[in-house]
Design a protein around this motif. Structure first.
Motif, PDB file in Angstrom:
ATOM      1  N   VAL A  57       0.858  -1.189   0.000  1.00  0.00           N
ATOM      2  CA  VAL A  57       0.000   0.000   0.000  1.00  0.00           C
ATOM      3  C   VAL A  57       0.888   1.231   0.000  1.00  0.00           C
ATOM      4  N   ILE A  58       0.494   2.259  -0.744  1.00  0.00           N
ATOM      5  CA  ILE A  58       1.197   3.535  -0.756  1.00  0.00           C
ATOM      6  C   ILE A  58       0.582   4.428   0.323  1.00  0.00           C
ATOM      7  N   ILE A  59       1.430   5.011   1.153  1.00  0.00           N
ATOM      8  CA  ILE A  59       0.964   5.884   2.228  1.00  0.00           C
ATOM      9  C   ILE A  59       1.599   7.260   2.067  1.00  0.00           C
ATOM     10  N   GLY A  60       0.987   8.251   2.681  1.00  0.00           N
ATOM     11  CA  GLY A  60       1.527   9.605   2.678  1.00  0.00           C
ATOM     12  C   GLY A  60       1.878  10.032   4.094  1.00  0.00           C
ATOM     13  N   ILE A  61       3.055  10.630   4.253  1.00  0.00           N
ATOM     14  CA  ILE A  61       3.513  11.108   5.561  1.00  0.00           C
ATOM     15  C   ILE A  61       4.042  12.524   5.402  1.00  0.00           C
ATOM     16  N   ALA A  68      -3.321   5.763   0.941  1.00  0.00           N
ATOM     17  CA  ALA A  68      -4.034   5.707   2.220  1.00  0.00           C
ATOM     18  C   ALA A  68      -3.331   6.589   3.248  1.00  0.00           C
ATOM     19  N   VAL A  69      -4.127   7.401   3.953  1.00  0.00           N
ATOM     20  CA  VAL A  69      -3.617   8.278   5.009  1.00  0.00           C
ATOM     21  C   VAL A  69      -4.604   8.251   6.162  1.00  0.00           C
ATOM     22  N   GLY A  70      -4.107   8.088   7.375  1.00  0.00           N
ATOM     23  CA  GLY A  70      -5.003   8.139   8.521  1.00  0.00           C
ATOM     24  C   GLY A  70      -4.427   7.462   9.746  1.00  0.00           C
ATOM     25  N   GLU A  71      -4.877   7.877  10.904  1.00  0.00           N
ATOM     26  CA  GLU A  71      -4.482   7.286  12.176  1.00  0.00           C
ATOM     27  C   GLU A  71      -5.553   6.316  12.638  1.00  0.00           C
ATOM     28  N   VAL A  72      -5.136   5.190  13.174  1.00  0.00           N
ATOM     29  CA  VAL A  72      -6.066   4.174  13.666  1.00  0.00           C
ATOM     30  C   VAL A  72      -6.060   4.197  15.189  1.00  0.00           C
ATOM     31  N   ASP A 105      -4.315  17.869   3.541  1.00  0.00           N
ATOM     32  CA  ASP A 105      -4.481  18.505   2.237  1.00  0.00           C
ATOM     33  C   ASP A 105      -3.171  18.570   1.460  1.00  0.00           C
ATOM     34  N   ARG A 106      -2.047  18.772   2.163  1.00  0.00           N
ATOM     35  CA  ARG A 106      -0.746  18.796   1.480  1.00  0.00           C
ATOM     36  C   ARG A 106      -0.392  17.417   0.933  1.00  0.00           C
ATOM     37  N   ILE A 107      -0.702  16.383   1.699  1.00  0.00           N
ATOM     38  CA  ILE A 107      -0.414  15.025   1.232  1.00  0.00           C
ATOM     39  C   ILE A 107      -1.258  14.699   0.010  1.00  0.00           C
ATOM     40  N   VAL A 108      -2.530  15.114   0.017  1.00  0.00           N
ATOM     41  CA  VAL A 108      -3.405  14.858  -1.129  1.00  0.00           C
ATOM     42  C   VAL A 108      -2.914  15.600  -2.367  1.00  0.00           C
ATOM     43  N   VAL A 156     -10.239  19.060   1.961  1.00  0.00           N
ATOM     44  CA  VAL A 156      -9.405  18.615   0.848  1.00  0.00           C
ATOM     45  C   VAL A 156     -10.084  18.949  -0.473  1.00  0.00           C
ATOM     46  N   ASN A 157      -9.290  19.437  -1.422  1.00  0.00           N
ATOM     47  CA  ASN A 157      -9.787  19.709  -2.770  1.00  0.00           C
ATOM     48  C   ASN A 157      -9.827  18.399  -3.551  1.00  0.00           C
ATOM     49  N   SER A 158     -11.051  17.919  -3.819  1.00  0.00           N
ATOM     50  CA  SER A 158     -11.218  16.616  -4.470  1.00  0.00           C
ATOM     51  C   SER A 158     -11.448  16.711  -5.971  1.00  0.00           C
ATOM     52  N   LYS A 159     -11.081  17.804  -6.581  1.00  0.00           N
ATOM     53  CA  LYS A 159     -11.283  17.960  -8.017  1.00  0.00           C
ATOM     54  C   LYS A 159     -10.333  17.025  -8.777  1.00  0.00           C
ATOM     55  N   ASP A 160     -10.870  16.313  -9.769  1.00  0.00           N
ATOM     56  CA  ASP A 160     -10.137  15.393 -10.656  1.00  0.00           C
ATOM     57  C   ASP A 160      -9.636  14.139  -9.949  1.00  0.00           C
TER      58      ASP A 160
END
Length: 451
Positions: free
Chosen positions: A291-295, A389-393, A406-409, A430-434
């Protein structure tokens, strides 16, 4: 005549004892007490000469904006914008990782811009450094090289050369004649670093000091060395690999969350201005357990690939191995998956790896790690192409929001990702355009939407 006093000094933590001890009472290490001769100096305040006087804080000129540009953007980023004049920076790393290469390139760049730079080496001769300089094309006329280990002679060279920047490679090779212990001992490292600090602060000269590391990867020598310097940098990476990561451990003049990414090439260290592209060279291949994650590293978003392998075992104690991920964080995610989603791991070996050698700090990768573990345990590939995927569990399996989502997106959009799964509470910002932004509030919801 002052009588010489014999003390026993711990070579791990610097604890002093009047008699030999098999075990240091401070750090609990065995057979580390070495006998040294200590000559106490009598101080009389009547004939003391003061070289400094107290000043009002409003009359002191700030050195915050007087920084030396190293000519290497990634190094400037880690230092907080450049080298502060008069600062002492300590850099450590495994042998062969590229510390001397980075400092020789930095020294040459500073010499080209600001004037004389002195490179002091206690491990190599002048000819060996010249050979590296030829290979790196770091041959500034104002870059002076000297091979010396006596701190008193080094001070004389600095007074004669009057440089703006000094590199000492390494602190463990220096010694002071008035101290009887061997170079690299606690007493020698403490006294030589004290002399370097006095030279730098009194003459407004910036220093870069190289330090060795232990087998465990920790900084060798007394802990007081880290407290004395202004900045502590750690150079990480595999010697057999190409990527190198420069991380800040301590910084009095900037943040400690920035990293610099380099690539080791034949002509020296090259900057990687887009780390996400370097860490995601094979992202077009959809793989089970990947899985690709963003940090976030400082102010910069970075995308990395996290891989998980879950394999059934007959052993009584299953193995838990994590490279680049905190092992306690892995155990927490496994416990949540077993308790809340009824996915069994108690009879399985679990291996987790972050591709590229990056060490993940924080909770940005929790959701991606959980999805990778589920994918490997169920032997199923991720159902969505180009997924990030980004998020804390949390402990109740909820997916909690993270900062700077938003920066990661935006970084994911630049890298071509079209499906991004994030915490539900981050979606509205988050800007979800496109792109297809999927908001989830729990692990069960994420599992239903991804597989």
């Amino acid at each position: 005549m002052v009588k010489k006093k014999t003390v026993f000094v711990c070579q791990e933590c610097g604890y002093e004892s009047p008699k030999w001890l098999g075990k240091c009472p401070n750090c609990n290490k065995w057979n580390c007490m070495i006998e040294e001769i200590k000559s106490p100096q009598e101080v009389t305040f009547s004939n003391m000469k003061f070289s400094s006087t107290p000043k009002s804080i409003n009359n002191i000129k700030s050195g915050e904006y007087e920084r030396l540009d190293t000519g290497i953007m990634e190094l400037n980023r880690v230092l907080g914008g450049g080298i502060v004049k008069g600062s002492i920076t300590l850099i450590s790393g495994a042998p062969g990782i590229g510390k001397s290469t980075l400092l020789l390139q930095t020294a040459s760049n500073i010499a080209e811009k600001y004037g004389k730079v002195l490179y002091v080496s206690g491990e190599e001769s002048e000819e060996q450094i010249k050979m590296r300089g030829d290979r790196l094309d770091s041959l500034s006329n104002d870059l002076y090289i000297v091979s010396e280990v006596n701190i008193d002679k080094i001070k004389a060279h600095i007074e004669q050369t009057k440089p703006v920047f000094v590199v000492v490679d390494s602190i463990q090779t220096l010694f002071k004649e008035s101290i009887s212990s061997a170079p690299g001992s606690v007493s020698q490292v403490r006294e030589t670093s004290n002399d370097i600090m006095r030279i730098g602060k009194s003459n407004n000269i910036s220093f870069f000091i190289v330090a060795h590391v232990t087998k465990q990867g920790e900084l060798a020598g007394p802990r007081v060395l880290e407290h004395m310097v202004d900045t502590v940098l750690s150079f990480e990476g595999e010697r057999t690999g190409e990527l190198r990561i420069l991380r800040t451990v301590k910084n009095r003049f900037g943040t400690t969350s920035e990293i610099g990414v380099f690539e080791m090439a034949g002509s020296g260290l090259k900057e990687i201005l887009n780390p996400s592209a370097a860490f995601l060279e094979d992202r077009e291949f959809q793989k089970e357990g990947s899985v690709i994650i963003g940090i976030m590293e400082g102010r910069r978003p970075i995308l990395v690939e996290i891989q998980a392998l879950v394999s059934e075992t007959k052993a009584v104690m299953p193995r838990r191995t994590a490279v680049g991920v905190d092992i306690s964080r892995l155990n927490l995610i496994l416990a949540v998956l077993e308790k809340k989603l009824r996915i069994t791991f108690y009879n399985c070996d679990v291996y987790v790896n972050v591709v590229g050698g990056l060490k993940i700090e924080g909770t940005f990768g929790d959701l991606g790690l959980a999805l990778a573990l589920i994918s490997s345990a169920k032997s199923r590939e991720i159902g969505l192409d180009n997924l990030l995927a980004v998020g804390e569990v949390g402990l109740t399996s909820e997916v909690r929001p993270v900062s700077f989502c938003d920066r990661i997106v935006n970084e994911a959009k630049k890298m071509g990702f079209r499906n991004i799964i994030i915490p539900d509470r981050n979606k509205e910002k988050v800007n979800s355009k496109d792109i297809n932004v999927i908001g989830v509030s729990s692990l069960k919801e994420a599992l239903n939407k991804v597989f």
